[in-house]
Design a protein around this motif. Structure first.
Motif, mmCIF file in Angstrom:
data_model
loop_
_atom_site.group_PDB
_atom_site.id
_atom_site.type_symbol
_atom_site.label_atom_id
_atom_site.label_comp_id
_atom_site.label_asym_id
_atom_site.label_seq_id
_atom_site.Cartn_x
_atom_site.Cartn_y
_atom_site.Cartn_z
ATOM 1 N N ASP A 95 0.793 -1.128 0.090
ATOM 2 C CA ASP A 95 0.030 0.068 -0.022
ATOM 3 C C ASP A 95 0.870 1.209 0.080
ATOM 4 N N THR A 96 0.902 1.805 -1.098
ATOM 5 C CA THR A 96 2.041 2.980 -1.340
ATOM 6 C C THR A 96 1.443 4.217 -0.695
ATOM 7 N N SER A 97 0.228 4.293 -0.158
ATOM 8 C CA SER A 97 -0.136 5.519 0.524
ATOM 9 C C SER A 97 0.177 5.354 1.983
ATOM 10 N N LEU A 98 0.759 4.536 2.675
ATOM 11 C CA LEU A 98 1.211 4.358 4.012
ATOM 12 C C LEU A 98 2.408 5.047 4.279
ATOM 13 N N PRO A 99 2.712 5.391 5.401
ATOM 14 C CA PRO A 99 4.041 5.938 5.798
ATOM 15 C C PRO A 99 4.979 4.847 5.488
ATOM 16 N N VAL A 100 6.318 5.273 5.368
ATOM 17 C CA VAL A 100 7.271 4.255 5.293
ATOM 18 C C VAL A 100 8.512 4.283 6.242
ATOM 19 N N LEU A 101 8.837 3.400 6.779
ATOM 20 C CA LEU A 101 10.086 3.284 7.793
ATOM 21 C C LEU A 101 11.120 2.319 6.965
ATOM 22 N N PHE A 102 12.079 3.112 6.341
ATOM 23 C CA PHE A 102 13.180 2.525 5.731
ATOM 24 C C PHE A 102 14.205 2.212 6.448
#
Length: 291
Positions: free
Chosen positions: A162-169
């Motif tokens: 889901d590309t709308s969610l925040p991302v922790l890389f």
């Protein structure tokens, strides 16, 4: 000094990029000792508090490679899993504040779980760097977290994310949900090679990062490993690329930042936090080692 940068963080136009000293203020809940995160303190913690040979003390990946050759790759993984996955640490003030901003994208080159803990009540995507894998061209794992109480990470795919969610890389890994770490020289060679080839991070993040600015926090830039990973992760950054908060930066760090388009700010994490009324210790104090 920091007001415009803080505004950029709050509106999502500036992406935080965290290094070892971003963890300042996090301590062992039992002993009160600071969390080992920088190269020197990690080497000492891995070697039971004792210094290694000078050539190995130069950088953690080199020391980790030495231990891997002597005791196996699992030894280094078990050390990092115990340090960051089984030892209880107090939250770092910076992570708590950044989590309160609901940022769309955070890059954390440490191997702890502080950001994951801070995001444990909300849906997000976790991207974890990996190395020396077989059967795939990619050098990352993707996990979905739905934010429900008691829920856990579930591995997902590029097609299903889901590309709308925040991302922790977490490019250098984390012990949770599965222990994966970039630690030894061999890990770094494999990961950086694939990162340069475009296989070290998801395609949608490579699209998202275009023309973004970055705030480098707690990230020393006096070693090739940090510089090479940074250069590839922020590829296609805006011009200027952003700001590097480095206390007493040396000439090498200043030249590198100028090359990439970063303005060097002679300050540290505690100075940024002081701007918003949060206390944190200074990294200029000697760091003790957790045992």
């Amino acid at each position: 000094m920091f007001k415009d940068i803080i505004t950029g963080l709050q509106n999502g136009s500036v992406i935080p990029y965290l290094g070892a000293h971003a963890l300042v203020g996090s301590t062992n809940k039992l002993t009160g000792e600071p969390i080992p995160a920088d190269s020197n303190s990690l080497i000492l913690a891995m070697n039971n508090g004792q210094p290694m040979a000078p050539k190995l003390m130069y950088e953690f990946p080199r020391a980790a490679m030495n231990q891997e050759l002597k005791k196996g790759r699992s030894y280094v993984n078990k050390f990092l899993t115990k340090l960051y996955g089984e030892t209880q640490w107090t939250p770092a003030p910076l992570h708590t504040w950044l989590a309160s901003l609901n940022l769309p994208y955070l890059i954390d080159t440490n191997r702890d779980t502080h950001l994951q803990d801070a995001y444990a009540s909300r849906p997000h995507t976790l991207v974890v760097g990996t190395a020396r894998l077989g059967g795939t061209d990619y050098r990352f794992h993707l996990y979905h977290f739905d934010g429900a109480e008691g829920s856990s990470y579930k591995e997902t795919t590029l097609e299903a994310v889901d590309t709308s969610l925040p991302v922790l890389f977490k490019p250098l890994g984390t012990p949770r949900p599965a222990a994966n770490f970039i630690a030894s020289d061999a890990d770094y060679v494999d990961y950086i090679t694939e990162l340069m080839g475009g296989f070290g991070m998801p395609a949608y993040l490579k699209q998202y990062r275009r023309n973004k600015q970055y705030l480098l926090l707690g990230l020393p830039l006096n070693r090739d490993t940090e510089r090479m990973i940074l250069s590839d992760i922020i590829y296609d950054a805006a011009k200027p690329a952003g700001w590097a908060v480095i206390p007493d930066a040396n000439d090498k760090e200043i030249r590198f930042c100028k090359k990439l388009g970063f303005e060097v700010i002679n300050a540290e994490v505690k100075d940024l936090l002081a701007e918003i009324g949060i206390d944190a210790p200074s990294i200029r104090k000697p760091l003790s080692v957790a045992v």
